[in-house]
Design a protein around this motif. Structure first.
Motif, PDB file in Angstrom:
ATOM      1  N   HIS A   1      43.426  46.258  20.774  1.00  0.00           N
ATOM      2  CA  HIS A   1      44.538  46.346  19.539  1.00  0.00           C
ATOM      3  C   HIS A   1      44.422  47.799  19.081  1.00  0.00           C
ATOM      4  O   HIS A   1      43.263  48.443  18.806  1.00  0.00           O
ATOM      5  CB  HIS A   1      44.472  45.007  18.875  1.00  0.00           C
ATOM      6  N   ALA A   2      45.414  47.960  18.073  1.00  0.00           N
ATOM      7  CA  ALA A   2      45.544  49.204  17.337  1.00  0.00           C
ATOM      8  C   ALA A   2      45.389  49.346  15.962  1.00  0.00           C
ATOM      9  O   ALA A   2      45.461  50.410  15.303  1.00  0.00           O
ATOM     10  CB  ALA A   2      46.972  49.861  17.594  1.00  0.00           C
ATOM     11  N   LEU A   3      44.873  48.275  15.376  1.00  0.00           N
ATOM     12  CA  LEU A   3      44.567  48.069  13.843  1.00  0.00           C
ATOM     13  C   LEU A   3      43.092  48.441  13.340  1.00  0.00           C
ATOM     14  O   LEU A   3      42.517  48.276  14.108  1.00  0.00           O
ATOM     15  CB  LEU A   3      44.959  46.774  13.259  1.00  0.00           C
ATOM     16  N   ASP A   4      43.229  49.009  12.204  1.00  0.00           N
ATOM     17  CA  ASP A   4      41.901  49.129  11.657  1.00  0.00           C
ATOM     18  C   ASP A   4      41.069  47.834  11.462  1.00  0.00           C
ATOM     19  O   ASP A   4      41.660  46.676  11.317  1.00  0.00           O
ATOM     20  CB  ASP A   4      42.227  49.514  10.090  1.00  0.00           C
ATOM     21  N   VAL A   5      39.596  47.992  11.445  1.00  0.00           N
ATOM     22  CA  VAL A   5      39.053  46.883  11.299  1.00  0.00           C
ATOM     23  C   VAL A   5      38.837  46.036   9.965  1.00  0.00           C
ATOM     24  O   VAL A   5      38.052  44.871   9.757  1.00  0.00           O
ATOM     25  CB  VAL A   5      37.428  46.967  11.698  1.00  0.00           C
ATOM     26  N   ASN A   6      39.607  46.676   8.882  1.00  0.00           N
ATOM     27  CA  ASN A   6      39.599  45.962   7.808  1.00  0.00           C
ATOM     28  C   ASN A   6      40.860  44.989   7.501  1.00  0.00           C
ATOM     29  O   ASN A   6      40.979  44.672   6.429  1.00  0.00           O
ATOM     30  CB  ASN A   6      39.555  46.948   6.508  1.00  0.00           C
ATOM     31  N   HIS A   7      41.653  45.164   8.665  1.00  0.00           N
ATOM     32  CA  HIS A   7      42.972  44.622   8.658  1.00  0.00           C
ATOM     33  C   HIS A   7      42.582  43.093   8.532  1.00  0.00           C
ATOM     34  O   HIS A   7      41.878  42.816   9.303  1.00  0.00           O
ATOM     35  CB  HIS A   7      43.958  45.107   9.800  1.00  0.00           C
ATOM     36  N   SER A   8      43.476  42.391   8.089  1.00  0.00           N
ATOM     37  CA  SER A   8      43.451  40.731   8.141  1.00  0.00           C
ATOM     38  C   SER A   8      43.519  40.340   9.687  1.00  0.00           C
ATOM     39  O   SER A   8      42.919  39.117  10.024  1.00  0.00           O
ATOM     40  CB  SER A   8      44.455  40.062   7.254  1.00  0.00           C
ATOM     41  N   VAL A   9      44.417  40.883  10.207  1.00  0.00           N
ATOM     42  CA  VAL A   9      44.663  40.575  11.612  1.00  0.00           C
ATOM     43  C   VAL A   9      43.616  40.817  12.527  1.00  0.00           C
ATOM     44  O   VAL A   9      43.084  40.055  13.616  1.00  0.00           O
ATOM     45  CB  VAL A   9      45.826  41.420  12.046  1.00  0.00           C
ATOM     46  N   HIS A  10      42.842  42.003  12.297  1.00  0.00           N
ATOM     47  CA  HIS A  10      41.689  42.257  13.039  1.00  0.00           C
ATOM     48  C   HIS A  10      40.553  41.065  12.808  1.00  0.00           C
ATOM     49  O   HIS A  10      39.814  40.509  13.848  1.00  0.00           O
ATOM     50  CB  HIS A  10      40.901  43.582  12.882  1.00  0.00           C
ATOM     51  N   LYS A  11      40.372  41.112  11.316  1.00  0.00           N
ATOM     52  CA  LYS A  11      39.537  39.805  11.178  1.00  0.00           C
ATOM     53  C   LYS A  11      39.711  38.455  11.674  1.00  0.00           C
ATOM     54  O   LYS A  11      38.876  37.776  11.979  1.00  0.00           O
ATOM     55  CB  LYS A  11      39.389  39.646   9.344  1.00  0.00           C
ATOM     56  N   ALA A  12      40.968  38.158  11.770  1.00  0.00           N
ATOM     57  CA  ALA A  12      41.483  37.136  12.559  1.00  0.00           C
ATOM     58  C   ALA A  12      41.277  36.931  13.781  1.00  0.00           C
ATOM     59  O   ALA A  12      40.558  35.758  14.663  1.00  0.00           O
ATOM     60  CB  ALA A  12      42.878  36.565  12.307  1.00  0.00           C
ATOM     61  N   MET A  13      40.914  38.068  14.795  1.00  0.00           N
ATOM     62  CA  MET A  13      40.798  38.226  15.947  1.00  0.00           C
ATOM     63  C   MET A  13      39.070  37.820  16.181  1.00  0.00           C
ATOM     64  O   MET A  13      38.711  37.228  16.951  1.00  0.00           O
ATOM     65  CB  MET A  13      41.051  39.378  16.539  1.00  0.00           C
ATOM     66  N   VAL A  14      38.425  38.649  15.217  1.00  0.00           N
ATOM     67  CA  VAL A  14      36.935  38.261  15.284  1.00  0.00           C
ATOM     68  C   VAL A  14      36.788  36.784  15.287  1.00  0.00           C
ATOM     69  O   VAL A  14      35.885  36.248  15.885  1.00  0.00           O
ATOM     70  CB  VAL A  14      36.330  39.036  13.979  1.00  0.00           C
ATOM     71  N   PHE A  15      37.653  36.291  14.011  1.00  0.00           N
ATOM     72  CA  PHE A  15      37.581  34.578  13.880  1.00  0.00           C
ATOM     73  C   PHE A  15      37.665  34.016  15.433  1.00  0.00           C
ATOM     74  O   PHE A  15      37.054  32.799  15.794  1.00  0.00           O
ATOM     75  CB  PHE A  15      38.294  34.223  12.787  1.00  0.00           C
ATOM     76  N   LEU A  16      38.793  34.463  15.821  1.00  0.00           N
ATOM     77  CA  LEU A  16      39.126  33.750  17.198  1.00  0.00           C
ATOM     78  C   LEU A  16      37.889  33.790  18.251  1.00  0.00           C
ATOM     79  O   LEU A  16      37.488  32.870  18.759  1.00  0.00           O
ATOM     80  CB  LEU A  16      40.298  34.459  17.828  1.00  0.00           C
ATOM     81  N   ALA A  17      37.255  35.072  18.219  1.00  0.00           N
ATOM     82  CA  ALA A  17      36.207  35.089  19.295  1.00  0.00           C
ATOM     83  C   ALA A  17      35.290  34.234  18.821  1.00  0.00           C
ATOM     84  O   ALA A  17      34.325  33.811  19.773  1.00  0.00           O
ATOM     85  CB  ALA A  17      35.917  36.532  19.273  1.00  0.00           C
ATOM     86  N   GLU A  18      34.719  34.205  17.574  1.00  0.00           N
ATOM     87  CA  GLU A  18      33.685  33.429  17.046  1.00  0.00           C
ATOM     88  C   GLU A  18      34.064  31.751  17.606  1.00  0.00           C
ATOM     89  O   GLU A  18      33.177  31.354  17.988  1.00  0.00           O
ATOM     90  CB  GLU A  18      33.464  33.491  15.738  1.00  0.00           C
ATOM     91  N   LYS A  19      35.345  31.282  17.250  1.00  0.00           N
ATOM     92  CA  LYS A  19      35.681  30.273  17.650  1.00  0.00           C
ATOM     93  C   LYS A  19      35.438  29.854  19.210  1.00  0.00           C
ATOM     94  O   LYS A  19      34.953  28.832  19.743  1.00  0.00           O
ATOM     95  CB  LYS A  19      37.064  29.772  17.281  1.00  0.00           C
ATOM     96  N   VAL A  20      35.784  30.676  19.970  1.00  0.00           N
ATOM     97  CA  VAL A  20      35.758  30.678  21.543  1.00  0.00           C
ATOM     98  C   VAL A  20      34.244  30.519  21.823  1.00  0.00           C
ATOM     99  O   VAL A  20      33.817  29.722  22.789  1.00  0.00           O
ATOM    100  CB  VAL A  20      36.434  31.882  22.215  1.00  0.00           C
ATOM    101  N   ASP A  21      33.534  31.270  21.250  1.00  0.00           N
ATOM    102  CA  ASP A  21      32.098  31.283  21.481  1.00  0.00           C
ATOM    103  C   ASP A  21      31.433  29.907  21.092  1.00  0.00           C
ATOM    104  O   ASP A  21      30.825  29.511  21.871  1.00  0.00           O
ATOM    105  CB  ASP A  21      31.351  32.389  20.714  1.00  0.00           C
ATOM    106  N   GLU A  22      31.659  29.527  20.013  1.00  0.00           N
ATOM    107  CA  GLU A  22      31.117  27.995  19.532  1.00  0.00           C
ATOM    108  C   GLU A  22      31.620  27.049  20.430  1.00  0.00           C
ATOM    109  O   GLU A  22      30.914  26.155  20.767  1.00  0.00           O
ATOM    110  CB  GLU A  22      32.200  28.088  18.074  1.00  0.00           C
ATOM    111  N   LYS A  23      33.053  26.945  20.681  1.00  0.00           N
ATOM    112  CA  LYS A  23      33.712  25.890  21.268  1.00  0.00           C
ATOM    113  C   LYS A  23      33.256  25.809  22.891  1.00  0.00           C
ATOM    114  O   LYS A  23      33.012  24.737  23.672  1.00  0.00           O
ATOM    115  CB  LYS A  23      35.130  25.997  21.566  1.00  0.00           C
ATOM    116  N   SER A  24      32.602  26.954  23.357  1.00  0.00           N
ATOM    117  CA  SER A  24      32.336  27.127  24.773  1.00  0.00           C
ATOM    118  C   SER A  24      31.062  27.191  24.821  1.00  0.00           C
ATOM    119  O   SER A  24      30.427  27.288  25.919  1.00  0.00           O
ATOM    120  CB  SER A  24      32.903  28.497  25.482  1.00  0.00           C
ATOM    121  N   ASN A  25      30.158  26.970  23.764  1.00  0.00           N
ATOM    122  CA  ASN A  25      28.772  27.196  23.833  1.00  0.00           C
ATOM    123  C   ASN A  25      28.239  28.338  24.377  1.00  0.00           C
ATOM    124  O   ASN A  25      27.257  28.346  25.402  1.00  0.00           O
ATOM    125  CB  ASN A  25      28.213  26.262  24.629  1.00  0.00           C
ATOM    126  N   GLY A  26      28.919  29.552  24.126  1.00  0.00           N
ATOM    127  CA  GLY A  26      28.405  30.981  24.933  1.00  0.00           C
ATOM    128  C   GLY A  26      28.969  31.199  26.046  1.00  0.00           C
ATOM    129  O   GLY A  26      28.629  32.237  26.907  1.00  0.00           O
TER     130      GLY A  26
END
Ligand code: GCU
Length: 334
Positions: free
Chosen positions: A34-59
């Motif tokens: 994506h094209a946004l800065d890492v301090n943007h709330s949308v980037h932070k939401a994507m990091v959250f998404l990635a964490e949730k996927v990792d959690e749900k799938s057990n890695g």
């Protein structure tokens, strides 16, 4: 070393290699650019998404994020998504409309009456319909991220009425709706990729632009543009997308992880957005940026032809009526 121990050593390395491959192929990795800065709330939401996927799938499933346009501009990323070179991307609905035509409706100026109205429409049945409308274009919308409302910012004088845009070169996103809106308001629309805008403003390639407060703040465009006029002409959301090449390749369980994680990240992002919008405005005011609140009436009048022209088929006319009918005060929200 004897021949036997050499054989053992070779076997050992072979086993290591096979084990590495097995571990690797066990983990489903999706590349998200994506094209946004890492301090943007949308980037932070994507990091959250990635964490949730990792959690749900057990890695067993992983989302690798490439921010800041390192893989390309929004338009380029959408093209990469269509051919399956990247698995996911986040695009502004404005850029997306030339890939997913039905998205154009959310880019119409003043189609939403308020932030609540915009959230209710996107969080409900119309939003769902829009997200899935991209499948025939090799992309599937997973969720909307809040990108607030967009307003004009300028270098030399505040934009208090449409006439103030006359003679100004105004940067717009790569979007037919944005171009038409600025033309109707009297400005000269100049499409420029987001990442090139600071320099374009600084060097006088354009005199003004338009965006939401966090984007204006995090890009530091406010250092060059000292006037921000909150006429709130559009509420253009950001959209999280997955390539249908990637989606069709996922099993039901993986699809469930990704869908749930996307939904949860969108809910989380709304809170982040509220905070970042306030923080951005406060910080810019503290820095001496002139924040103005122009009368929206004359802006609404000038762009009305866009809404009339949009309603040129029965479906589109109905869509606008359905949006209009969404009750912004109701409690039901996805
Ligand atoms: C907002 C939006 C981005 C978009 C940018 C732009 O920041 O969140 O997705 O790229 O506007 O104006 O290009």
């Amino acid at each position: 070393m004897t021949t036997t121990s050499l054989r053992y050593l070779l076997c050992f390395f072979l086993m290591l290699t096979i084990a590495g491959c097995a571990v690797k192929s066990d983990v489903k990795v999706i590349k998200l650019g994506h094209a946004l800065d890492v301090n943007h709330s949308v980037h932070k939401a994507m990091v959250f998404l990635a964490e949730k996927v990792d959690e749900k799938s057990n890695g067993k499933m992983r989302i690798d994020i490439y921010p800041n346009g390192q893989l390309g501009s929004e338009r380029e990323l959408l093209e990469l998504l269509q051919i399956g070179s990247i698995g996911m991307t986040k695009a502004s609905a404005a850029v997306l409309e030339s890939f997913m035509p039905s998205m154009a409706v959310v880019n119409l100026p003043y189609v939403f009456h308020s932030k609540d109205h915009y959230r209710k429409v996107l969080g409900g049945e119309i939003g769902q319909e829009l997200l899935t409308s991209g499948e025939e274009f090799w992309m599937r919308g997973m969720c909307f991220y809040d990108a607030g409302s967009r307003s004009f910012y300028s270098k030399d004088k505040p934009i208090m009425k449409p006439e103030d845009l006359q003679g100004l070169k105004v940067r717009v996103q790569s979007s037919a709706s944005a171009i038409q809106m600025v033309r109707l308001l009297g400005g000269s629309a100049t499409p420029i990729p987001f990442g090139e805008l600071y320099t374009a403003l600084q060097q006088g390639v354009v005199d003004a632009a338009e965006n939401n407060p966090p984007s204006l703040y995090l890009t530091r465009h406010y250092e060059v543009c000292r006037y921000y006029s909150l006429n709130e002409h559009t509420f253009v959301p950001d959209v999280m997308l997955v390539s249908t090449h990637t989606w069709d390749d996922l099993n039901d369980e993986q699809k469930k992880w990704l869908s749930e994680a996307s939904f949860e990240s969108a809910v989380h992002q709304r809170t982040l957005w509220e905070e970042s919008e306030k923080e951005a405005l406060d910080a810019m005011i503290a820095d001496g940026v002139h924040v103005e609140y122009p009368d929206k009436g004359p802006f609404i009048e000038k762009v009305r032809p866009m809404l009339d022209a949009f309603a040129n088929t029965e479906y589109r006319k109905k869509l606008l009526e359905r949006i209009e009918a969404v009750d912004e005060s109701s409690q039901t929200e996805n």
